[in-house]
Design a protein around this motif. Sequence first.
Motif, PDB file in Angstrom:
ATOM      1  N   PHE C 115       0.851  -1.180   0.000  1.00 32.96           N
ATOM      2  CA  PHE C 115       0.000   0.000   0.000  1.00 32.96           C
ATOM      3  C   PHE C 115       0.892   1.237   0.000  1.00 32.96           C
ATOM      4  CE2 PHE C 115      -2.889   3.181   1.845  1.00 32.96           C
ATOM      5  CZ  PHE C 115      -4.015   2.967   1.053  1.00 32.96           C
ATOM      6  N   ILE C 116       0.791   2.057  -1.045  1.00 37.48           N
ATOM      7  CA  ILE C 116       1.630   3.253  -1.152  1.00 37.48           C
ATOM      8  C   ILE C 116       0.854   4.409  -0.534  1.00 37.48           C
ATOM      9  CG2 ILE C 116       2.989   4.707  -2.711  1.00 37.48           C
ATOM     10  CD1 ILE C 116       3.707   1.725  -2.821  1.00 37.48           C
ATOM     11  N   ALA C 117       1.303   4.849   0.646  1.00 36.58           N
ATOM     12  CA  ALA C 117       0.547   5.869   1.373  1.00 36.58           C
ATOM     13  C   ALA C 117       0.987   7.264   0.955  1.00 36.58           C
ATOM     14  CB  ALA C 117       0.757   5.699   2.873  1.00 36.58           C
ATOM     15  N   SER C 118       0.014   8.167   0.836  1.00 35.43           N
ATOM     16  CA  SER C 118       0.361   9.560   0.559  1.00 35.43           C
ATOM     17  C   SER C 118       0.110  10.442   1.785  1.00 35.43           C
ATOM     18  CB  SER C 118      -0.451  10.077  -0.625  1.00 35.43           C
ATOM     19  OG  SER C 118      -1.816   9.846  -0.410  1.00 35.43           O
ATOM     20  N   GLU C 119      -0.671   9.934   2.757  1.00 38.75           N
ATOM     21  CA  GLU C 119      -0.917  10.699   3.983  1.00 38.75           C
ATOM     22  C   GLU C 119      -1.145   9.723   5.129  1.00 38.75           C
ATOM     23  OE1 GLU C 119      -4.645  12.785   4.295  1.00 38.75           O
ATOM     24  OE2 GLU C 119      -3.717  14.460   5.345  1.00 38.75           O
ATOM     25  N   ILE C 120      -0.589  10.048   6.289  1.00 39.51           N
ATOM     26  CA  ILE C 120      -0.822   9.219   7.475  1.00 39.51           C
ATOM     27  C   ILE C 120      -1.409  10.080   8.575  1.00 39.51           C
ATOM     28  CG2 ILE C 120       0.277   7.871   9.301  1.00 39.51           C
ATOM     29  CD1 ILE C 120       2.134   6.721   7.355  1.00 39.51           C
ATOM     30  N   LEU C 121      -2.566   9.664   9.103  1.00 42.32           N
ATOM     31  CA  LEU C 121      -3.178  10.358  10.232  1.00 42.32           C
ATOM     32  C   LEU C 121      -3.194   9.405  11.422  1.00 42.32           C
ATOM     33  CD1 LEU C 121      -6.253  11.946   8.418  1.00 42.32           C
ATOM     34  CD2 LEU C 121      -4.064  13.022   8.943  1.00 42.32           C
ATOM     35  N   ALA C 122      -2.929   9.954  12.614  1.00 43.35           N
ATOM     36  CA  ALA C 122      -2.996   9.138  13.823  1.00 43.35           C
ATOM     37  C   ALA C 122      -4.440   9.108  14.293  1.00 43.35           C
ATOM     38  CB  ALA C 122      -2.093   9.717  14.901  1.00 43.35           C
ATOM     39  N   LYS C 123      -4.884   7.930  14.712  1.00 35.65           N
ATOM     40  CA  LYS C 123      -6.238   7.842  15.267  1.00 35.65           C
ATOM     41  C   LYS C 123      -6.111   7.706  16.765  1.00 35.65           C
ATOM     42  CE  LYS C 123     -10.393   4.928  14.802  1.00 35.65           C
ATOM     43  NZ  LYS C 123     -11.268   5.855  15.467  1.00 35.65           N
ATOM     44  N   HIS C 124      -6.675   8.686  17.479  1.00 37.08           N
ATOM     45  CA  HIS C 124      -6.584   8.598  18.928  1.00 37.08           C
ATOM     46  C   HIS C 124      -7.755   7.800  19.441  1.00 37.08           C
ATOM     47  CE1 HIS C 124      -6.545   9.966  23.128  1.00 37.08           C
ATOM     48  NE2 HIS C 124      -5.243   9.901  22.927  1.00 37.08           N
ATOM     49  N   ASP C 125      -7.580   7.150  20.604  1.00 39.74           N
ATOM     50  CA  ASP C 125      -8.708   6.423  21.183  1.00 39.74           C
ATOM     51  C   ASP C 125      -9.335   7.260  22.289  1.00 39.74           C
ATOM     52  OD1 ASP C 125      -7.238   6.104  23.569  1.00 39.74           O
ATOM     53  OD2 ASP C 125      -6.203   4.400  22.692  1.00 39.74           O
ATOM     54  N   GLU C 126     -10.344   6.704  22.947  1.00 40.82           N
ATOM     55  CA  GLU C 126     -11.072   7.486  23.942  1.00 40.82           C
ATOM     56  C   GLU C 126     -10.438   7.431  25.326  1.00 40.82           C
ATOM     57  OE1 GLU C 126     -12.039   4.774  22.420  1.00 40.82           O
ATOM     58  OE2 GLU C 126     -13.348   3.519  23.644  1.00 40.82           O
ATOM     59  N   ASN C 127      -9.234   6.780  25.435  1.00 40.19           N
ATOM     60  CA  ASN C 127      -8.632   6.643  26.755  1.00 40.19           C
ATOM     61  C   ASN C 127      -7.751   7.833  27.093  1.00 40.19           C
ATOM     62  OD1 ASN C 127      -9.570   3.923  27.547  1.00 40.19           O
ATOM     63  ND2 ASN C 127      -8.526   3.396  25.636  1.00 40.19           N
ATOM     64  N   TYR C 128      -8.055   8.459  28.215  1.00 38.71           N
ATOM     65  CA  TYR C 128      -7.263   9.578  28.714  1.00 38.71           C
ATOM     66  C   TYR C 128      -6.735   9.183  30.084  1.00 38.71           C
ATOM     67  CZ  TYR C 128      -9.058  12.867  25.200  1.00 38.71           C
ATOM     68  OH  TYR C 128      -9.355  13.531  24.042  1.00 38.71           O
ATOM     69  N   MET C 129      -5.427   9.171  30.249  1.00 40.67           N
ATOM     70  CA  MET C 129      -4.887   8.875  31.575  1.00 40.67           C
ATOM     71  C   MET C 129      -3.505   9.487  31.729  1.00 40.67           C
ATOM     72  SD  MET C 129      -4.237   4.812  31.189  1.00 40.67           S
ATOM     73  CE  MET C 129      -5.038   4.251  29.697  1.00 40.67           C
ATOM     74  N   PRO C 130      -3.139   9.797  33.007  1.00 39.61           N
ATOM     75  CA  PRO C 130      -1.793  10.337  33.231  1.00 39.61           C
ATOM     76  C   PRO C 130      -0.734   9.242  33.075  1.00 39.61           C
ATOM     77  CG  PRO C 130      -3.037  10.227  35.287  1.00 39.61           C
ATOM     78  CD  PRO C 130      -3.974   9.817  34.209  1.00 39.61           C
ATOM     79  N   LYS C 131       0.495   9.657  32.855  1.00 45.20           N
ATOM     80  CA  LYS C 131       1.595   8.736  32.603  1.00 45.20           C
ATOM     81  C   LYS C 131       1.759   7.656  33.691  1.00 45.20           C
ATOM     82  CE  LYS C 131       5.770   9.289  29.971  1.00 45.20           C
ATOM     83  NZ  LYS C 131       6.371  10.344  29.194  1.00 45.20           N
ATOM     84  N   PRO C 132       1.774   8.042  35.005  1.00 43.15           N
ATOM     85  CA  PRO C 132       1.972   7.016  36.034  1.00 43.15           C
ATOM     86  C   PRO C 132       0.921   5.905  35.970  1.00 43.15           C
ATOM     87  CG  PRO C 132       2.087   9.209  37.003  1.00 43.15           C
ATOM     88  CD  PRO C 132       1.644   9.376  35.582  1.00 43.15           C
ATOM     89  N   VAL C 133      -0.329   6.280  35.694  1.00 45.92           N
ATOM     90  CA  VAL C 133      -1.402   5.279  35.613  1.00 45.92           C
ATOM     91  C   VAL C 133      -1.139   4.341  34.448  1.00 45.92           C
ATOM     92  CG1 VAL C 133      -3.865   4.938  35.239  1.00 45.92           C
ATOM     93  CG2 VAL C 133      -3.071   6.850  36.643  1.00 45.92           C
ATOM     94  N   LYS C 134      -0.706   4.917  33.328  1.00 50.55           N
ATOM     95  CA  LYS C 134      -0.421   4.129  32.134  1.00 50.55           C
ATOM     96  C   LYS C 134       0.695   3.120  32.412  1.00 50.55           C
ATOM     97  CE  LYS C 134      -0.154   2.887  27.870  1.00 50.55           C
ATOM     98  NZ  LYS C 134      -1.059   1.797  27.541  1.00 50.55           N
ATOM     99  N   GLU C 135       1.748   3.616  33.095  1.00 53.76           N
ATOM    100  CA  GLU C 135       2.886   2.727  33.391  1.00 53.76           C
ATOM    101  C   GLU C 135       2.468   1.579  34.298  1.00 53.76           C
ATOM    102  OE1 GLU C 135       5.607   5.623  34.769  1.00 53.76           O
ATOM    103  OE2 GLU C 135       6.258   6.152  32.722  1.00 53.76           O
ATOM    104  N   LEU C 136       1.618   1.910  35.281  1.00 53.73           N
ATOM    105  CA  LEU C 136       1.115   0.892  36.199  1.00 53.73           C
ATOM    106  C   LEU C 136       0.322  -0.158  35.433  1.00 53.73           C
ATOM    107  CD1 LEU C 136       1.383   0.831  39.317  1.00 53.73           C
ATOM    108  CD2 LEU C 136      -1.021   1.496  39.407  1.00 53.73           C
TER     109      LEU C 136
END
Lengths: 244, 54, 146
Positions: C115-136
Amino acid sequence: MLSWSKHFLVPKYCYRLSEKLLPWLTFVWILSLSYGLIAGLWFAPADYQQGDGFRIIYVHVPAAIMAMAVYSLMAIAAVLSLVFRLKIAALVMSLSAPIGAAFTFLALVTGSLWGKPMWGTWWIWDARLTSVLILFFLYLAFMALRSALPEEKTRDQISAWLLIIGFINIPIIHYSVQWWNTLHQGASLKWDPSIAPSMLYPLLAMILAFALFYALILLQRLQTELLYRERKNPWVKEVIDELS
Amino acid sequence: MNFHEFYTMGGYAPYVWPSFGLAALTFISQWLLTVHKKRRTLERLKTFWDRHES
Amino acid sequence: MNHKQRRKLSLIGFLVLFLGIACTLVLYALRQNISLYYTPSQALVKPLPQSQNLRLGGFVAADSVHMDPRTLALNFQITDYQTAIPVVYHGELPNLFREKQGVVVSGHFDGQGHFIASEILAKHDENYMPKPVKELLDQQGAPHAG
């Protein structure tokens, strides 16, 4: 129920009730807005992926919720105005439109400001963004239609039908992220929120602040309109005498 | 969060601050328009009733 | 409620019902066009015309991102955890682009399965959390949300 509704349907009582409510609403509004802003911009921790850029949520989500809530309220008022010919309902309908449009515009612009750094684009024609843009145009169409109709009765009736027909867009906006593949993410706010509590509480405060602000604006516009329409009634003179 | 992080928003300042700025502008303009119209209406009604009485 | 009011209310009810059904049918018929992207599985099952521009949505497969040192092209696999498609891309990447991240790429197939891409967009999900919680969460081996 009867006495409460009587209070809101008779112009004089509606004015007086608003007068009593306004200071309390203003008080809670200032409290929730200052907590929401301070906690949201300073105390809430940065997101693990989006860093401090996630803070746009504190204006984007409340604005988007209110854009839809104000429209829904206007549609309910439209039904009441068509079926029961309630004067107050027609007023709620027409006076809500400018602020509803302002909330929708705010949601679109803040979404765009979030989309550029996070997604990599200001705008994409996915189902969620497109349906919200349609909501904005519905608000504009409602206001344009009203200003084009000179006679009050036909103006209220025709614009009420427009609101009811346009209401079909509201469930489409809400479910767009589930029914179709979109770039826009699903809802973070639900019974089991997918947003950490330290980030959630300021968001809830901001939603309350936006809703209260709408109430404050609507009640004062309602008061102004009632005073003018009832200007020959003695209660208006009482109000004026109290103020001077 | 310290003061530097606050105003740079960790590099997201060009996106975060305009968002909040536009929100403030929306609130202030809606508020001013509403209060201004209410005040003007009250003034007009006062002259209306003053003339009515005399 | 008198007769006239009841009639008007049922008229509104029928209008909303009718419009609802009409919109549902139209939106259902157009669902492929309204959806922003195909998942990799959908793209391979359907005989999609080669060289037609389309979007693929999925996740960046783990350990699949590498830069071709000769052509400076970015290579990675886009996956829905059932099917993976190799993507080739030249250009700027959004901040959130990384392995296991949701992405939407637009471009076309080259006829050999790339697949030859001409544009890449990031899709964010609905999860919001601070870094320490994510690491845990990561330490506890919770399934990856992104």
